[in-house]
Design an enzyme around this catalytic site. Structure first.
Site, PDB file in Angstrom:
ATOM      1  N   ARG A  54       0.797  -1.220   0.000  1.00  0.00           N
ATOM      2  CA  ARG A  54       0.000   0.000   0.000  1.00  0.00           C
ATOM      3  C   ARG A  54       0.833   1.275   0.000  1.00  0.00           C
ATOM      4  O   ARG A  54       0.536   2.198  -0.741  1.00  0.00           O
ATOM      5  CB  ARG A  54      -1.017  -0.016   1.134  1.00  0.00           C
ATOM      6  CG  ARG A  54      -0.455   0.213   2.514  1.00  0.00           C
ATOM      7  CD  ARG A  54      -1.441  -0.225   3.556  1.00  0.00           C
ATOM      8  NE  ARG A  54      -1.710  -1.656   3.406  1.00  0.00           N
ATOM      9  CZ  ARG A  54      -2.908  -2.204   3.504  1.00  0.00           C
ATOM     10  NH1 ARG A  54      -3.958  -1.476   3.753  1.00  0.00           N
ATOM     11  NH2 ARG A  54      -3.049  -3.498   3.381  1.00  0.00           N
ATOM     12  N   THR A  55       1.870   1.337   0.801  1.00  0.00           N
ATOM     13  CA  THR A  55       2.621   2.593   0.879  1.00  0.00           C
ATOM     14  C   THR A  55       3.336   2.876  -0.439  1.00  0.00           C
ATOM     15  O   THR A  55       3.300   4.000  -0.951  1.00  0.00           O
ATOM     16  CB  THR A  55       3.636   2.546   2.042  1.00  0.00           C
ATOM     17  OG1 THR A  55       2.945   2.214   3.238  1.00  0.00           O
ATOM     18  CG2 THR A  55       4.314   3.889   2.220  1.00  0.00           C
ATOM     19  N   LYS A  82      24.045  -7.322  -3.687  1.00  0.00           N
ATOM     20  CA  LYS A  82      25.414  -7.579  -4.152  1.00  0.00           C
ATOM     21  C   LYS A  82      26.444  -7.020  -3.185  1.00  0.00           C
ATOM     22  O   LYS A  82      27.622  -6.922  -3.520  1.00  0.00           O
ATOM     23  CB  LYS A  82      25.619  -6.970  -5.542  1.00  0.00           C
ATOM     24  CG  LYS A  82      24.724  -7.577  -6.599  1.00  0.00           C
ATOM     25  CD  LYS A  82      24.859  -6.831  -7.921  1.00  0.00           C
ATOM     26  CE  LYS A  82      23.761  -7.269  -8.880  1.00  0.00           C
ATOM     27  NZ  LYS A  82      23.613  -6.318 -10.003  1.00  0.00           N
ATOM     28  N   ARG A 104      11.901   3.300   2.270  1.00  0.00           N
ATOM     29  CA  ARG A 104      11.536   2.463   3.419  1.00  0.00           C
ATOM     30  C   ARG A 104      12.692   1.534   3.701  1.00  0.00           C
ATOM     31  O   ARG A 104      13.289   0.965   2.783  1.00  0.00           O
ATOM     32  CB  ARG A 104      10.286   1.640   3.120  1.00  0.00           C
ATOM     33  CG  ARG A 104      10.057   0.551   4.174  1.00  0.00           C
ATOM     34  CD  ARG A 104       8.718  -0.087   4.088  1.00  0.00           C
ATOM     35  NE  ARG A 104       7.678   0.849   4.483  1.00  0.00           N
ATOM     36  CZ  ARG A 104       6.390   0.508   4.607  1.00  0.00           C
ATOM     37  NH1 ARG A 104       6.010  -0.733   4.348  1.00  0.00           N
ATOM     38  NH2 ARG A 104       5.499   1.396   4.970  1.00  0.00           N
ATOM     39  N   HIS A 132       6.883   6.496  10.793  1.00  0.00           N
ATOM     40  CA  HIS A 132       6.229   6.337   9.501  1.00  0.00           C
ATOM     41  C   HIS A 132       5.377   7.600   9.330  1.00  0.00           C
ATOM     42  O   HIS A 132       4.164   7.582   9.509  1.00  0.00           O
ATOM     43  CB  HIS A 132       5.364   5.071   9.522  1.00  0.00           C
ATOM     44  CG  HIS A 132       4.801   4.684   8.185  1.00  0.00           C
ATOM     45  ND1 HIS A 132       4.907   5.478   7.057  1.00  0.00           N
ATOM     46  CD2 HIS A 132       4.127   3.574   7.802  1.00  0.00           C
ATOM     47  CE1 HIS A 132       4.312   4.861   6.035  1.00  0.00           C
ATOM     48  NE2 HIS A 132       3.833   3.706   6.458  1.00  0.00           N
TER      49      HIS A 132
END
Lengths: 301, 426
Positions: A54-55, A82, A104, A132
């Site tokens: 959703r975000t 990597k 995020r 958040h």
């Protein structure tokens, strides 16, 4: 506003401006033609080191509705796997000259740390168990859609507070507006120090006490992925901290139920509560786009 | 014959109780004598007017990273940083690659130090093989090769039975057991002190109890075994009280504190700045107050830095990924003056003792004295010069200090090791 890293350091007038601007964007969501050209020619990178539906989608849609280009990158398949360091990854992306990086990350403070080395504005889309910010902003927008002001409200936040960035951002935002905040959860997920992170916060282990006379009930997901041990006896969570219809009778008559999603029916709330008429979970999702449009416009507009 | 005459300084020698203006005469690496208006024909003269002249300071807890992690520090660079901090003797912890858990590694360190270090280097051996906490290391052989204590610093022995055996063995060889007291189950995953700041930052906490329970365990084992038990970098208030209690009972328990643990609290941590990340973590106000009270009341035997260099790339990461530890050799005197002496909490003589006779007694070193015949290790510092610490000019290979740009009043002026001026403020 150079970056949006958290609510704690965001002044109240800034929050009010974002919430007011988000309100302007709300009608657009129901128009057949939804696209503006405010940010035409601008580009944002969505960099998600943790799974998100959703975000990430919400930021991407918000950018596109403002006419910006949006590129989304998820950690799997990126250079991180990597062995590149986070700073090097961000420097590489910054060299491609995006106007902002939405990020995020599972580590608390990752965007704060990066912002010391990067000129590109960073929008925190969730850092570990810290903050958040856009979730708290969209939650405030959703509450304000149903009431005049935040001042004087009683908001109960229930569940895994210890691991919740949503809870921390909401506590900081609501506290700035004089809200009476009650945090509730099992002892292992409700450290006593939480009572001191902002004014107006009280704690309880009793869900009934938390809900009594509440105007808003925010339920949190139990973040199993962030738990390094079993924080409560198996099978006891829903019995003591799951929200049921009968609990709701204790709240104010017009009380609303919120949840940042994704919801787990039968774990933190009963299926009936999820579908309850005063459950505003989908309104939160809808407001997510308007609020993120306001944030993007403010940072790169 | 190499001669050095340090003139006009205020000579503070806790071992003899001397505190007054005097000259110190040095010949061939030994103290000849100190007293008023000495003359020493052919000597180099160091005018220490307005300065303090003390026995060479001892830092009983540093990490020199050699062998194996030379990109972060070497015995040579660590020793130079020590000299620049006013230290003339340092004791290096065994968590190198390989771990100093046998006489071969001990001998290597001793040899490297002899060739490259400007100050005296005393190795501390591991308690267990590989510091894995299971099988005892070659303690007796390491002692023969030059270790002055044993410790599994950073990887504390969790098994109480193993610790008991280590104490028994150490006691029979006359070595102190130095424990980094941390219950790894209680502290697991923690990044900073468990308190309001950690809760705000969303970082996992290291509770004070993780230190307290191990201090308690080790005091009990020290009583049972008769071993000399030394608490490394004491930071939690209940631990301070337990050490005071053990001392009051006459047990052979000693402890050290670091400058950062009496100079900073968890509220001073700049958000997600890994130069504030170390173990034990910066604690709460009440703990810092208790640590300072422990220094004032005499429960604390030594100030040690836990100098823990880490390369920039290791510290330039997400906070939770960064290794623990900060450098500390060059800021120890400045912080001790600022936090302990200038506020009038302890006398200068007491501060000097915490850097000299204190650690010498814990480790049974023949250092920390200006007595005639003692090796000519001298620390010269002052209490008034204003200076700013610039980590980029550090003698250490690593730059991970939270004290960059901090202004100090008073600090090291020169270090004399074995009769030679090995560092002098430029």
């Amino acid at each position: 506003m150079p970056s949006l890293l958290g609510i704690e350091e965001l002044p109240r007038p800034e929050i009010e401006a974002i919430l007011a601007r988000a309100k302007d964007f709300q009608p657009l969501q129901n128009q057949p033609h939804k696209k503006l050209d405010t940010l035409r020619g601008k580009m944002i990178v969505n960099l998600f080191f943790e799974p998100s539906t959703r975000t990430r989608t919400s930021f991407e849609i918000a950018a596109k509705r403002l006419g910006a280009d949006a590129v989304s990158i998820t950690a799997s398949g990126s250079s991180v796997s990597k062995g590149e360091s986070l700073v090097d990854t961000l420097n590489t992306l910054a060299a491609m000259r995006p106007n902002a990086i939405v990020m995020r990350h599972a580590a608390s403070g990752a965007p704060h740390f990066l912002s010391r080395y990067l000129e590109t504005p960073i929008i925190n889309a969730g850092d570990g168990t810290h903050e958040h910010p856009t979730q708290a902003l969209l939650d405030a927008r959703t509450i304000l859609d149903r009431t005049e002001a935040l001042e004087g409200l009683r908001v109960a936040i229930i569940g895994d507070i210890a691991h919740s960035r949503v809870a921390r951002s909401n506590v900081h935002l609501l506290s700035k507006f004089g809200v009476d905040i009650v945090l509730c959860g099992p002892a292992s997920l409700l450290p006593p120090e939480l009572a001191h992170i902002a004014p107006g916060v009280t704690l309880t282990h009793d869900i009934r006490e938390a809900i009594r006379e509440a105007d808003v009930i925010m339920m949190l997901r139990v973040q199993l992925e962030r738990q390094h041990e079993s924080p409560f006896p198996a099978g006891e969570y829903f019995r003591f901290y799951g929200l049921t219809l009968e609990h709701l009778a204790l709240a104010k008559p017009e009380a609303i139920v919120m949840h940042p999603g994704p919801i787990n029916r039968g774990r933190e709330l009963s299926s009936e509560v999820a579908d309850f008429q005063r459950s505003v979970i989908l309104n939160q999702v809808e407001n997510g786009i308007a609020v993120r449009m306001a944030v993007l416009e403010r940072i790169i507009g | 014959m190499a001669r050095l005459l340090i003139k006009n300084g205020r000579v503070i020698d806790p071992a003899s109780g001397h505190d007054g203006i005097a000259d110190v005469a040095i010949e061939d690496g030994r103290i000849l004598s100190f007293g008023p208006s000495l003359s020493l024909p052919g000597a180099d003269v160091f005018d220490a007017g307005g300065m303090i002249v003390a026995p060479g300071f001892i830092d009983m807890h540093v990490h020199l990273r050699e062998p194996g992690i030379e990109y972060a520090e070497t015995i040579e660079t660590g020793a130079r940083a020590a000299a620049a901090g006013g230290f003339t003797s340092i004791c290096c912890m065994p968590n190198t690659l390989p771990v100093n858990d046998n006489a071969t590694v001990t001998s290597y360190i001793v040899e490297r130090a002899r060739k490259s270090a400007v100050v005296n280097v005393y190795p501390i051996g591991a308690i267990t093989k590989g510091s894995a906490g299971e099988e005892l290391a070659s303690i007796g052989s390491m002692k023969a090769a030059g270790i002055v204590g044993i410790s599994d610093d950073g990887r504390p022995v969790m098994n109480a039975r193993v610790m008991r055996r280590a104490m028994e063995f150490a006691e029979s060889f006359g070595l102190p057991v130095i424990d980094h007291c941390e219950d790894l189950n209680l502290s697991a995953g923690g990044d900073m002190h468990e308190g309001v700041p950690s809760t705000r930052f969303g970082l996992r906490g290291i509770p004070s109890s993780s230190e307290d329970v191990m201090v308690a365990r080790d005091i009990i084992l020290a009583e049972q075994t008769g071993a000399r038990f030394h608490v490394a970098h004491l930071s939690a208030r209940h631990s301070v009280r337990m050490v005071a209690y053990a001392k009051s009972k006459g047990l052979p328990v000693t402890c050290e504190v670091t400058p950062h643990h009496f100079a900073l609290t968890d509220e001073d941590i700049k958000a997600y700045d890994s130069n504030y990340k170390m173990k034990p973590p910066l604690r709460a106000h009440l703990d810092v107050d208790a640590v300072i009270e422990g220094i004032v009341s005499g429960s604390v035997d030594a100030i040690a830095t836990d100098h823990a260099p880490h390369a920039g790339s290791e510290k330039m990461q997400e906070f939770e990924k960064c290794p623990f530890g900060i450098t500390g050799l060059e800021t120890a005197i400045g912080l001790s003056l600022e936090k302990l002496v200038h506020p009038g909490l302890i006398t200068l003589a007491k501060m000097v003792a915490l850097f000299t006779t204190g650690p010498a007694r814990v480790l049974h070193l023949d250092k920390g004295t200006l007595a005639p015949g003692a090796s000519a290790d001298v620390t010269i510092f002052d209490t008034s010069t204003e200076w700013t610490y610039d980590v980029n000019k550090s003698q250490s290979k690593s730059k991970n200090s939270p004290f960059h740009n901090r202004k100090f009043r008073g600090g090291p002026i020169a270090a004399v090791a074995g009769g030679t001026v090995v560092w002098r403020r430029g």
